[in-house]
Design a protein around this motif. Structure first.
Motif, PDB file in Angstrom:
ATOM      1  N   GLY A 117       0.817  -1.207   0.000  1.00 31.11           N
ATOM      2  CA  GLY A 117       0.000   0.000   0.000  1.00 31.11           C
ATOM      3  C   GLY A 117       0.850   1.256   0.000  1.00 31.11           C
ATOM      4  O   GLY A 117       0.559   2.227  -0.714  1.00 31.11           O
ATOM      5  N   PHE A 118       1.911   1.249   0.799  1.00 26.93           N
ATOM      6  CA  PHE A 118       2.862   2.368   0.787  1.00 26.93           C
ATOM      7  C   PHE A 118       3.427   2.559  -0.617  1.00 26.93           C
ATOM      8  O   PHE A 118       3.482   3.685  -1.132  1.00 26.93           O
ATOM      9  N   CYS A 119       3.876   1.461  -1.210  1.00 24.76           N
ATOM     10  CA  CYS A 119       4.499   1.532  -2.540  1.00 24.76           C
ATOM     11  C   CYS A 119       3.549   2.107  -3.571  1.00 24.76           C
ATOM     12  O   CYS A 119       3.940   2.936  -4.405  1.00 24.76           O
ATOM     13  N   PHE A 120       2.292   1.679  -3.518  1.00 20.05           N
ATOM     14  CA  PHE A 120       1.353   2.065  -4.556  1.00 20.05           C
ATOM     15  C   PHE A 120       0.862   3.495  -4.395  1.00 20.05           C
ATOM     16  O   PHE A 120       0.177   4.003  -5.279  1.00 20.05           O
ATOM     17  N   HIS A 121       1.201   4.137  -3.302  1.00 19.73           N
ATOM     18  CA  HIS A 121       0.916   5.566  -3.196  1.00 19.73           C
ATOM     19  C   HIS A 121       2.130   6.388  -3.569  1.00 19.73           C
ATOM     20  O   HIS A 121       2.059   7.288  -4.419  1.00 19.73           O
ATOM     21  N   VAL A 122       3.270   6.090  -2.963  1.00 17.65           N
ATOM     22  CA  VAL A 122       4.422   6.968  -3.115  1.00 17.65           C
ATOM     23  C   VAL A 122       5.108   6.801  -4.468  1.00 17.65           C
ATOM     24  O   VAL A 122       5.624   7.782  -5.035  1.00 17.65           O
ATOM     25  N   ALA A 123       5.123   5.588  -5.024  1.00 20.69           N
ATOM     26  CA  ALA A 123       5.848   5.377  -6.287  1.00 20.69           C
ATOM     27  C   ALA A 123       5.203   6.111  -7.466  1.00 20.69           C
ATOM     28  O   ALA A 123       5.910   6.835  -8.191  1.00 20.69           O
ATOM     29  N   PRO A 124       3.877   5.983  -7.714  1.00 27.09           N
ATOM     30  CA  PRO A 124       3.291   6.764  -8.815  1.00 27.09           C
ATOM     31  C   PRO A 124       3.385   8.273  -8.583  1.00 27.09           C
ATOM     32  O   PRO A 124       3.548   9.038  -9.534  1.00 27.09           O
ATOM     33  N   LEU A 125       3.283   8.679  -7.312  1.00 27.09           N
ATOM     34  CA  LEU A 125       3.400  10.103  -6.984  1.00 27.09           C
ATOM     35  C   LEU A 125       4.788  10.617  -7.359  1.00 27.09           C
ATOM     36  O   LEU A 125       4.927  11.646  -8.046  1.00 27.09           O
TER      37      LEU A 125
END
Length: 362
Positions: A117-125
């Protein structure tokens, strides 16, 4: 600074590759769990309900991880939040690979879900904020590409490590070791990304928002030509002056109760796409690809896993095609066409099993 293909600078290439690699975490989990869950069920004597919880818990808790990461990304920065995501995911993968029982395995998968969940927010951002505006759509599509690359890698590892042969004590022991190795290999992507974060610059948007204009200017000069970089730093500075800090409640209210007009339309469109992408059941179909192919008549375990790899190759091929078409065809048209094709494929899949079941009954 020298440029590469299509005018991309080395900084952009490295940042896009690293940020997109975060999606390998989820992709590998989906691909490897499609094979590992069969071996886990045999090892721990799990029923279908327990297997379903094990598979689905990651998607449930990843939403919590995404919600938490938003505040961290705005307060700590994109890179520290990405490091937290890697550490959480790494710990979850190691716990799953060493789990002595179902409870520990479920706990490890829950921890992994928070990290995803962390990855899928910060990476596209981070990917959107670091990519040059003119080719941002094409570069951000690499995130989806790497999901499917991760799925394919999971399928390949599952095929390579699934023991062949009939039921025997030796095959059973190899199966126990195999699923632990499969899940343990999931620790490699977050470890490699964690080690590479030291070479990545912070997001220029975050730096400007934090009042670190000099650092933001240095990063932008590594991405854009000098005059364009100065225009962007001025634009980001003006955006900072016009943007008022929001509390958590105010931020949630703006998301779930947006103002009428364009803001509401954009938020509903974004949330709708995210929801219906999952509601189509495509991800669940990928998790259960071996069972689907087995129901279609493939019973040899080695051939079953090899056919699963073939499904992964097709997925990667079409995401590459989509990345090539997105700037030419447009996002909305590509979304509508692909959604219609997904619906047709799901309908065809359901009808094929329904007709096959009736023929067997006759």
């Amino acid at each position: 600074m020298s440029t590469l293909v299509c005018g991309l600078r080395p900084t952009v290439i490295v940042c896009v590759a690293c940020a997109s690699s975060f999606s390998v975490l989820l992709g590998y989990d989906i691909g490897i769990m499609s094979s590992a869950k069969r071996l886990i069920a045999d090892d721990f004597s799990l029923d279908e309900g327990q297997v379903s919880v094990l598979v689905g818990i990651l998607n449930i808790v990843s939403g919590l991880g995404g919600a938490l990461s938003g505040r961290l990304a705005d307060s700590m920065g994109r890179r520290p939040t990405a490091a937290c995501a890697c550490i959480i995911t790494l710990g979850g993968a190691l716990l799953m690979s060493m789990a002595p029982g179902y409870g520990a395995l479920l706990a490890g998968r829950t921890i992994t879900g928070v990290g995803v969940g962390f990855c899928f927010h910060v990476a596209p951002l981070y990917l959107a904020e670091i990519s040059p505006k003119g080719i941002r759509g094409k570069l951000t599509s690499f995130f989806d590409l790497f999901i499917n690359v991760g799925i394919l890698l999971g399928f390949i590892v599952g095929w390579a490590l699934t023991p062949a042969g009939g039921p025997s004590m030796e095959v059973h022991q190899r199966a126990i070791s195999a699923w632990r190795v499969m899940l343990g290999l999931g620790a490699l992507p977050p470890l490699l990304i964690l080690l590479s974060l030291g070479w990545l610059p912070e997001s220029p948007r975050f730096l400007v928002a934090s009042g670190r204009d000099a650092e933001a200017r240095a990063v932008l000069h590594r991405i854009y030509a000098a005059d364009e970089a100065e225009q962007l730093i001025a634009s980001l500075g003006e955006e900072r002056r016009q943007t008022k800090p929001l509390s958590l409640c105010a931020g949630l209210r703006r998301v779930f109760l947006p103002a009428r007009g364009a803001p509401r339309a954009m938020i509903l469109a974004g949330m709708g796409c995210a929801f219906f992408q999952q509601a189509t059941g495509v991800e669940a179909a990928v998790y259960y690809t071996p069972e689907t192919l087995e129901a279609a008549g493939i019973h040899d375990e080695n051939m079953l896993q090899l056919a699963t790899v073939g499904v992964g190759v097709v997925k990667v091929a079409f995401i590459v095609l989509a990345a090539c078409l997105i700037e030419r065809v447009g996002r909305v048209r590509l979304l509508l066409v692909s959604t219609a094709l997904i619906g047709f494929a799901q309908l065809l899949l359901g009808l094929s099993f329904s007709i096959g079941t009736r023929q067997v009954g006759l």
